[in-house]
Design a protein around this motif. Structure first.
Motif, short mmCIF file in Angstrom:
data_model
loop_
_atom_site.label_atom_id
_atom_site.label_comp_id
_atom_site.label_asym_id
_atom_site.label_seq_id
_atom_site.Cartn_x
_atom_site.Cartn_y
_atom_site.Cartn_z
N GLY A 122 0.77 -1.07 -0.17
CA GLY A 122 -0.21 0.09 0.40
C GLY A 122 0.75 1.70 0.27
N ALA A 123 0.26 2.16 0.10
CA ALA A 123 0.80 3.69 -0.03
C ALA A 123 1.73 4.10 1.11
CB ALA A 123 -0.45 5.00 -0.02
N ASN A 124 1.23 3.27 2.06
CA ASN A 124 2.18 3.74 3.65
C ASN A 124 2.09 2.40 4.20
OD1 ASN A 124 -0.08 3.72 4.94
ND2 ASN A 124 0.12 5.97 5.52
N GLY A 125 2.16 1.17 3.44
CA GLY A 125 2.47 0.25 4.60
C GLY A 125 1.41 -0.57 4.91
N THR A 126 0.08 -0.06 4.62
CA THR A 126 -1.19 -0.76 5.73
C THR A 126 -1.90 -0.73 4.75
OG1 THR A 126 -2.47 1.54 5.73
CG2 THR A 126 -0.77 1.99 7.51
N ALA A 127 -1.48 -1.59 3.95
CA ALA A 127 -2.65 -2.84 3.35
C ALA A 127 -2.51 -4.03 4.09
CB ALA A 127 -1.95 -2.82 1.58
N ALA A 128 -3.77 -4.39 3.92
CA ALA A 128 -3.97 -5.99 4.15
C ALA A 128 -3.87 -5.62 5.63
CB ALA A 128 -3.21 -6.56 3.62
N GLU A 129 -4.72 -4.33 6.69
CA GLU A 129 -4.39 -4.23 8.06
C GLU A 129 -5.58 -5.72 8.13
OE1 GLU A 129 -2.55 -4.21 9.88
OE2 GLU A 129 -0.44 -3.31 10.04
N LEU A 130 -6.12 -6.42 8.03
CA LEU A 130 -7.36 -6.74 8.32
C LEU A 130 -8.07 -6.90 9.47
CD1 LEU A 130 -9.58 -8.77 7.23
CD2 LEU A 130 -8.46 -10.86 7.47
N GLY A 131 -6.79 -7.25 10.03
CA GLY A 131 -7.59 -7.07 11.54
C GLY A 131 -8.01 -5.52 12.41
N HIS A 132 -7.68 -4.64 11.37
CA HIS A 132 -8.21 -3.36 11.38
C HIS A 132 -9.68 -3.54 10.25
CE1 HIS A 132 -5.54 -3.16 14.79
NE2 HIS A 132 -4.68 -3.32 13.58
N VAL A 133 -10.56 -3.89 10.04
CA VAL A 133 -11.52 -3.97 9.41
C VAL A 133 -12.54 -3.69 10.57
CG1 VAL A 133 -13.35 -4.93 7.92
CG2 VAL A 133 -10.76 -5.11 7.70
N THR A 134 -13.25 -2.17 10.19
CA THR A 134 -14.44 -2.06 11.33
C THR A 134 -15.54 -2.46 11.09
OG1 THR A 134 -14.20 0.12 11.56
CG2 THR A 134 -16.18 -0.72 12.48
N VAL A 135 -15.56 -4.29 11.99
CA VAL A 135 -17.02 -4.39 12.15
C VAL A 135 -18.01 -4.56 13.19
CG1 VAL A 135 -15.93 -6.68 11.13
CG2 VAL A 135 -15.83 -6.02 13.74
N VAL A 136 -18.00 -3.58 14.14
CA VAL A 136 -18.84 -3.14 14.98
C VAL A 136 -18.82 -2.10 15.13
CG1 VAL A 136 -19.45 -3.19 17.21
CG2 VAL A 136 -18.42 -5.29 16.53
N PRO A 137 -19.54 -0.75 14.43
CA PRO A 137 -19.77 0.64 13.90
C PRO A 137 -19.70 1.47 14.91
CG PRO A 137 -20.96 -0.60 12.00
CD PRO A 137 -20.76 -1.19 13.08
N VAL A 138 -20.29 1.14 16.01
CA VAL A 138 -20.96 1.39 16.79
C VAL A 138 -21.10 0.65 18.38
CG1 VAL A 138 -23.46 3.02 17.96
CG2 VAL A 138 -22.64 2.62 15.47
N GLY A 139 -20.95 1.43 19.08
CA GLY A 139 -20.56 0.31 20.90
C GLY A 139 -19.72 -0.24 20.39
N GLY A 140 -18.57 -0.57 19.86
CA GLY A 140 -17.32 -1.54 19.94
C GLY A 140 -16.41 -1.32 20.07
N VAL A 141 -15.88 -2.66 21.17
CA VAL A 141 -14.51 -2.69 22.10
C VAL A 141 -13.14 -1.84 20.72
CG1 VAL A 141 -12.62 -3.87 23.01
CG2 VAL A 141 -15.81 -4.50 22.82
N PRO A 142 -12.64 -0.95 22.35
CA PRO A 142 -11.38 -0.47 22.01
C PRO A 142 -10.22 -1.02 21.51
CG PRO A 142 -12.75 0.85 24.14
CD PRO A 142 -13.38 -0.48 23.62
#
Length: 318
Positions: free
Chosen positions: A155-175
Protein backbone atom coordinates in the motif's frame (compact mmCIF):
# COMPACT_ATOMS: atom_id res chain seq x y z
CA UNK A 1 30.44 -20.88 -0.76
CA UNK A 2 26.78 -21.64 -0.14
CA UNK A 3 24.54 -18.59 0.03
CA UNK A 4 22.48 -18.13 3.18
CA UNK A 5 19.66 -15.78 4.12
CA UNK A 6 18.77 -14.61 7.62
CA UNK A 7 15.10 -14.50 8.61
CA UNK A 8 14.08 -12.48 11.68
CA UNK A 9 10.56 -12.54 13.09
CA UNK A 10 10.17 -9.96 15.85
CA UNK A 11 7.37 -10.64 18.31
CA UNK A 12 6.34 -9.08 21.59
CA UNK A 13 7.93 -11.89 23.62
CA UNK A 14 10.69 -13.36 21.46
CA UNK A 15 12.65 -12.68 18.28
CA UNK A 16 12.85 -15.79 16.10
CA UNK A 17 15.99 -15.99 13.95
CA UNK A 18 17.15 -18.48 11.33
CA UNK A 19 19.86 -19.19 8.76
CA UNK A 20 18.07 -20.39 5.63
CA UNK A 21 19.36 -21.88 2.37
CA UNK A 22 18.35 -20.78 -1.12
CA UNK A 23 15.81 -23.63 -1.36
CA UNK A 24 14.15 -22.53 1.89
CA UNK A 25 15.55 -25.27 4.11
CA UNK A 26 16.51 -24.12 7.61
CA UNK A 27 20.15 -24.57 8.62
CA UNK A 28 19.53 -23.39 12.17
CA UNK A 29 16.85 -21.49 14.02
CA UNK A 30 16.91 -19.98 17.49
CA UNK A 31 15.17 -17.38 19.63
CA UNK A 32 16.20 -14.49 21.84
CA UNK A 33 13.98 -12.54 24.29
CA UNK A 34 12.42 -9.33 22.99
CA UNK A 35 13.65 -6.57 25.26
CA UNK A 36 10.83 -4.01 25.22
CA UNK A 37 12.38 -1.83 27.91
CA UNK A 38 13.20 1.77 26.93
CA UNK A 39 10.78 1.52 23.97
CA UNK A 40 12.63 -1.48 22.51
CA UNK A 41 15.77 0.49 21.67
CA UNK A 42 18.15 -2.41 22.31
CA UNK A 43 16.42 -4.89 19.97
CA UNK A 44 18.60 -4.19 16.88
CA UNK A 45 21.75 -4.55 19.01
CA UNK A 46 20.44 -7.78 20.56
CA UNK A 47 19.71 -9.21 17.10
CA UNK A 48 23.10 -8.16 15.73
CA UNK A 49 25.01 -9.66 18.66
CA UNK A 50 23.04 -12.91 18.50
CA UNK A 51 23.68 -13.28 14.75
CA UNK A 52 27.39 -12.61 15.31
CA UNK A 53 27.59 -15.30 17.99
CA UNK A 54 25.82 -17.87 15.79
CA UNK A 55 28.03 -17.12 12.80
CA UNK A 56 31.12 -17.74 14.92
CA UNK A 57 29.61 -20.81 16.55
CA UNK A 58 28.86 -22.42 13.18
CA UNK A 59 31.98 -21.06 11.49
CA UNK A 60 29.93 -19.30 8.80
CA UNK A 61 31.73 -16.53 6.90
CA UNK A 62 29.92 -13.20 6.68
CA UNK A 63 30.41 -13.28 2.90
CA UNK A 64 27.95 -16.20 2.76
CA UNK A 65 25.10 -14.05 4.13
CA UNK A 66 23.02 -12.41 1.41
CA UNK A 67 21.03 -10.24 3.80
CA UNK A 68 18.42 -10.10 6.54
CA UNK A 69 14.67 -10.16 6.02
CA UNK A 70 12.89 -8.97 9.16
CA UNK A 71 9.24 -8.82 10.15
CA UNK A 72 7.82 -6.44 12.75
CA UNK A 73 4.27 -6.29 14.16
CA UNK A 74 3.42 -2.76 13.13
CA UNK A 75 3.27 -0.16 10.38
CA UNK A 76 6.40 -0.46 8.24
CA UNK A 77 7.85 1.69 5.47
CA UNK A 78 9.18 -1.17 3.34
CA UNK A 79 11.38 1.12 1.23
CA UNK A 80 13.54 2.03 4.22
CA UNK A 81 12.68 -0.36 7.07
CA UNK A 82 11.39 2.60 9.10
CA UNK A 83 8.81 1.54 11.71
CA UNK A 84 6.08 4.14 12.18
CA UNK A 85 4.59 2.25 15.09
CA UNK A 86 4.80 -1.22 16.63
CA UNK A 87 2.65 -1.02 19.75
CA UNK A 88 3.57 -4.41 21.29
CA UNK A 89 7.28 -3.61 21.11
CA UNK A 90 7.22 0.06 22.01
CA UNK A 91 8.61 1.38 18.72
CA UNK A 92 7.34 4.69 17.38
CA UNK A 93 9.10 6.43 14.48
CA UNK A 94 11.99 3.99 14.82
CA UNK A 95 14.58 3.67 12.05
CA UNK A 96 14.96 -0.06 12.56
CA UNK A 97 16.15 -1.14 9.08
CA UNK A 98 19.00 1.37 8.81
CA UNK A 99 20.05 0.73 12.41
CA UNK A 100 20.21 -3.06 11.94
CA UNK A 101 22.05 -2.66 8.62
CA UNK A 102 24.64 -0.43 10.27
CA UNK A 103 25.14 -2.86 13.18
CA UNK A 104 25.41 -6.06 11.14
CA UNK A 105 26.94 -4.83 7.88
CA UNK A 106 24.31 -6.84 5.97
CA UNK A 107 21.62 -5.44 3.67
CA UNK A 108 18.28 -5.46 5.48
CA UNK A 109 14.71 -5.60 4.19
CA UNK A 110 11.79 -5.10 6.58
CA UNK A 111 8.07 -5.77 6.27
CA UNK A 112 5.06 -6.29 8.48
CA UNK A 113 5.22 -9.68 10.25
CA UNK A 114 1.89 -10.88 8.80
CA UNK A 115 3.13 -10.02 5.29
CA UNK A 116 6.24 -12.13 5.91
CA UNK A 117 4.09 -15.03 7.10
CA UNK A 118 2.08 -14.70 3.87
CA UNK A 119 5.29 -14.70 1.83
CA UNK A 120 6.53 -17.79 3.67
CA UNK A 121 3.30 -19.71 3.10
CA UNK A 122 3.28 -18.56 -0.52
CA UNK A 123 6.84 -19.80 -1.09
CA UNK A 124 6.84 -23.13 0.72
CA UNK A 125 3.59 -23.60 2.65
CA UNK A 126 -0.17 -23.91 2.23
CA UNK A 127 -0.26 -21.21 -0.46
CA UNK A 128 2.69 -22.55 -2.45
CA UNK A 129 2.75 -21.17 -5.99
CA UNK A 130 -0.45 -19.08 -5.67
CA UNK A 131 -0.34 -15.71 -7.37
CA UNK A 132 -3.41 -14.46 -5.44
CA UNK A 133 -3.48 -15.26 -1.73
CA UNK A 134 -4.98 -13.95 1.50
CA UNK A 135 -3.21 -15.03 4.69
CA UNK A 136 -4.91 -14.44 8.03
CA UNK A 137 -3.09 -14.83 11.34
CA UNK A 138 -5.30 -15.36 14.39
CA UNK A 139 -3.44 -14.93 17.66
CA UNK A 140 -3.55 -12.31 20.40
CA UNK A 141 -4.49 -10.01 17.54
CA UNK A 142 -5.54 -10.52 13.92
CA UNK A 143 -2.95 -10.07 11.17
CA UNK A 144 -3.38 -10.11 7.43
CA UNK A 145 -1.15 -10.44 4.40
CA UNK A 146 -2.07 -10.31 0.72
CA UNK A 147 -0.21 -11.66 -2.29
CA UNK A 148 -1.53 -10.15 -5.54
CA UNK A 149 -0.06 -10.86 -8.97
CA UNK A 150 2.64 -12.79 -7.11
CA UNK A 151 3.76 -9.84 -4.96
CA UNK A 152 3.01 -8.87 -1.38
CA UNK A 153 0.77 -5.79 -1.15
CA UNK A 154 2.10 -2.99 1.06
CA UNK A 155 0.00 0.00 0.00
CA UNK A 156 0.81 3.71 -0.08
CA UNK A 157 2.21 3.88 3.44
CA UNK A 158 2.55 0.27 4.57
CA UNK A 159 -0.94 -0.39 5.89
CA UNK A 160 -2.37 -2.62 3.14
CA UNK A 161 -4.04 -5.85 4.30
CA UNK A 162 -4.42 -4.76 7.93
CA UNK A 163 -7.39 -7.11 8.14
CA UNK A 164 -7.48 -6.96 11.94
CA UNK A 165 -8.46 -3.30 11.74
CA UNK A 166 -11.45 -3.62 9.44
CA UNK A 167 -14.40 -2.10 11.34
CA UNK A 168 -16.97 -4.82 12.07
CA UNK A 169 -18.86 -3.15 14.96
CA UNK A 170 -19.66 0.38 13.74
CA UNK A 171 -21.31 1.56 16.97
CA UNK A 172 -20.45 0.59 20.54
CA UNK A 173 -17.46 -1.55 19.65
CA UNK A 174 -14.64 -2.46 22.02
CA UNK A 175 -11.56 -0.18 21.94
CA UNK A 176 -8.67 -1.58 19.89
CA UNK A 177 -4.92 -1.04 20.41
CA UNK A 178 -4.84 0.85 17.11
CA UNK A 179 -6.95 3.66 18.59
CA UNK A 180 -10.21 2.76 16.81
CA UNK A 181 -13.16 0.83 18.20
CA UNK A 182 -15.01 -2.20 16.85
CA UNK A 183 -12.07 -3.63 14.87
CA UNK A 184 -12.12 -7.25 13.71
CA UNK A 185 -9.21 -7.87 16.10
CA UNK A 186 -11.52 -7.14 19.05
CA UNK A 187 -13.89 -9.90 17.88
CA UNK A 188 -12.00 -12.71 16.14
CA UNK A 189 -8.62 -12.82 17.90
CA UNK A 190 -7.96 -15.18 20.82
CA UNK A 191 -8.63 -12.20 23.10
CA UNK A 192 -11.84 -11.41 21.24
CA UNK A 193 -13.04 -15.03 21.45
CA UNK A 194 -12.59 -15.01 25.23
CA UNK A 195 -14.38 -11.66 25.51
CA UNK A 196 -17.30 -12.96 23.44
CA UNK A 197 -17.39 -16.17 25.52
CA UNK A 198 -17.67 -14.20 28.77
CA UNK A 199 -20.48 -12.12 27.28
CA UNK A 200 -22.48 -15.11 25.98
CA UNK A 201 -21.89 -17.27 29.08
CA UNK A 202 -24.01 -14.82 31.11
CA UNK A 203 -27.08 -16.04 29.21
CA UNK A 204 -26.15 -19.71 29.73
CA UNK A 205 -25.73 -20.18 33.51
CA UNK A 206 -25.49 -23.99 33.21
CA UNK A 207 -22.98 -23.98 30.36
CA UNK A 208 -19.45 -25.37 30.41
CA UNK A 209 -18.23 -21.85 29.70
CA UNK A 210 -19.86 -20.52 32.86
CA UNK A 211 -18.32 -23.38 34.88
CA UNK A 212 -14.87 -22.68 33.40
CA UNK A 213 -15.22 -18.99 34.19
CA UNK A 214 -16.08 -19.74 37.82
CA UNK A 215 -13.05 -22.02 38.12
CA UNK A 216 -10.53 -19.55 36.75
CA UNK A 217 -9.23 -18.05 33.54
CA UNK A 218 -10.85 -18.94 30.22
CA UNK A 219 -8.83 -19.39 26.99
CA UNK A 220 -9.81 -19.54 23.31
CA UNK A 221 -8.80 -23.23 23.34
CA UNK A 222 -11.25 -23.82 26.22
CA UNK A 223 -14.04 -22.39 24.06
CA UNK A 224 -13.24 -24.74 21.15
CA UNK A 225 -12.93 -27.71 23.54
CA UNK A 226 -16.30 -26.88 25.11
CA UNK A 227 -17.89 -26.61 21.66
CA UNK A 228 -16.38 -29.99 20.78
CA UNK A 229 -18.17 -31.38 23.87
CA UNK A 230 -21.46 -30.00 22.54
CA UNK A 231 -21.73 -26.95 24.79
CA UNK A 232 -24.40 -24.69 23.27
CA UNK A 233 -22.88 -21.44 24.56
CA UNK A 234 -19.43 -22.29 23.15
CA UNK A 235 -20.97 -23.28 19.80
CA UNK A 236 -22.73 -19.89 19.71
CA UNK A 237 -19.41 -18.09 20.37
CA UNK A 238 -17.64 -19.90 17.53
CA UNK A 239 -20.56 -19.29 15.17
CA UNK A 240 -20.60 -15.53 15.89
CA UNK A 241 -16.81 -15.13 15.74
CA UNK A 242 -16.41 -17.06 12.46
CA UNK A 243 -19.43 -15.33 10.94
CA UNK A 244 -17.83 -11.90 11.45
CA UNK A 245 -14.40 -13.11 10.30
CA UNK A 246 -15.87 -14.83 7.22
CA UNK A 247 -17.65 -11.61 6.24
CA UNK A 248 -14.45 -9.56 6.63
CA UNK A 249 -12.45 -12.01 4.48
CA UNK A 250 -15.25 -12.08 1.87
CA UNK A 251 -15.16 -8.28 1.64
CA UNK A 252 -11.38 -8.29 1.25
CA UNK A 253 -11.62 -11.08 -1.35
CA UNK A 254 -13.62 -8.80 -3.64
CA UNK A 255 -10.48 -6.71 -4.11
CA UNK A 256 -8.06 -9.47 -5.17
CA UNK A 257 -10.13 -12.57 -6.06
CA UNK A 258 -7.86 -15.03 -4.16
CA UNK A 259 -7.26 -18.62 -5.19
CA UNK A 260 -6.24 -19.52 -1.63
CA UNK A 261 -7.10 -18.27 1.85
CA UNK A 262 -4.63 -19.49 4.45
CA UNK A 263 -5.38 -19.27 8.17
CA UNK A 264 -2.55 -19.42 10.71
CA UNK A 265 -1.68 -18.32 14.25
CA UNK A 266 -2.43 -19.97 17.58
CA UNK A 267 -6.21 -20.04 17.09
CA UNK A 268 -5.78 -22.01 13.83
CA UNK A 269 -4.69 -25.02 15.91
CA UNK A 270 -8.44 -25.66 16.26
CA UNK A 271 -8.21 -26.96 12.67
CA UNK A 272 -11.46 -27.94 10.96
CA UNK A 273 -13.41 -26.86 14.04
CA UNK A 274 -12.46 -23.31 13.05
CA UNK A 275 -12.12 -23.76 9.31
CA UNK A 276 -15.48 -25.41 8.58
CA UNK A 277 -17.72 -22.64 10.02
CA UNK A 278 -15.33 -19.96 8.73
CA UNK A 279 -15.48 -21.26 5.17
CA UNK A 280 -19.27 -21.58 5.42
CA UNK A 281 -19.54 -17.93 6.53
CA UNK A 282 -17.12 -16.80 3.80
CA UNK A 283 -19.17 -18.53 1.09
CA UNK A 284 -22.37 -17.00 2.51
CA UNK A 285 -21.01 -13.45 2.18
CA UNK A 286 -18.67 -13.69 -0.82
CA UNK A 287 -19.64 -12.97 -4.40
CA UNK A 288 -20.48 -16.41 -5.78
CA UNK A 289 -17.91 -16.31 -8.58
CA UNK A 290 -15.22 -15.05 -6.16
CA UNK A 291 -16.01 -17.90 -3.75
CA UNK A 292 -15.80 -20.47 -6.57
CA UNK A 293 -12.15 -19.59 -7.12
CA UNK A 294 -11.13 -19.82 -3.46
CA UNK A 295 -9.86 -22.74 -1.39
CA UNK A 296 -9.26 -22.57 2.36
CA UNK A 297 -6.36 -24.13 4.20
CA UNK A 298 -4.57 -24.11 7.54
CA UNK A 299 -1.08 -22.59 7.43
CA UNK A 300 1.59 -25.30 7.17
CA UNK A 301 4.76 -23.56 8.32
CA UNK A 302 3.69 -22.79 11.89
CA UNK A 303 6.16 -20.61 13.78
CA UNK A 304 8.64 -20.85 10.89
CA UNK A 305 6.43 -18.88 8.44
CA UNK A 306 7.90 -15.51 9.48
CA UNK A 307 11.59 -16.44 9.22
CA UNK A 308 11.01 -18.31 5.95
CA UNK A 309 9.14 -15.29 4.61
CA UNK A 310 12.04 -13.11 5.75
CA UNK A 311 14.48 -15.25 3.80
CA UNK A 312 12.28 -15.01 0.73
CA UNK A 313 12.13 -11.22 1.09
CA UNK A 314 15.92 -11.16 0.74
CA UNK A 315 15.92 -13.75 -2.06
CA UNK A 316 13.46 -11.79 -4.21
CA UNK A 317 15.11 -8.41 -3.60
CA UNK A 318 18.75 -9.45 -3.89
Amino acid sequence: MEQLYIGADIGGTTVKLAFIKDDGSIVEKWEIPTNTESEGKSIPTDISQSIDEKLKERNIHKEAIMGIGAGAPGFVDTSSGFIHEAVNIGWKNFDFGSHLEELTGFPVWVDNDANLAALGENWLGAGKGCTELIAVTLGTGVGGGIIANGNVLNGANGTAAELGHVTVVPVGGVPCNCGKTGCLETVSSATGIVRKAKEIARSYPDSLLQTLLKNGELTAKDVFDAADDGDEAAEKVIHEVTDVLGMAIANMAIAINPEKIVVGGGVSKAGTQLLAPLEKAYRKYALKRTAEASNFGIAELGNDAGVIGGAYLVKKNK
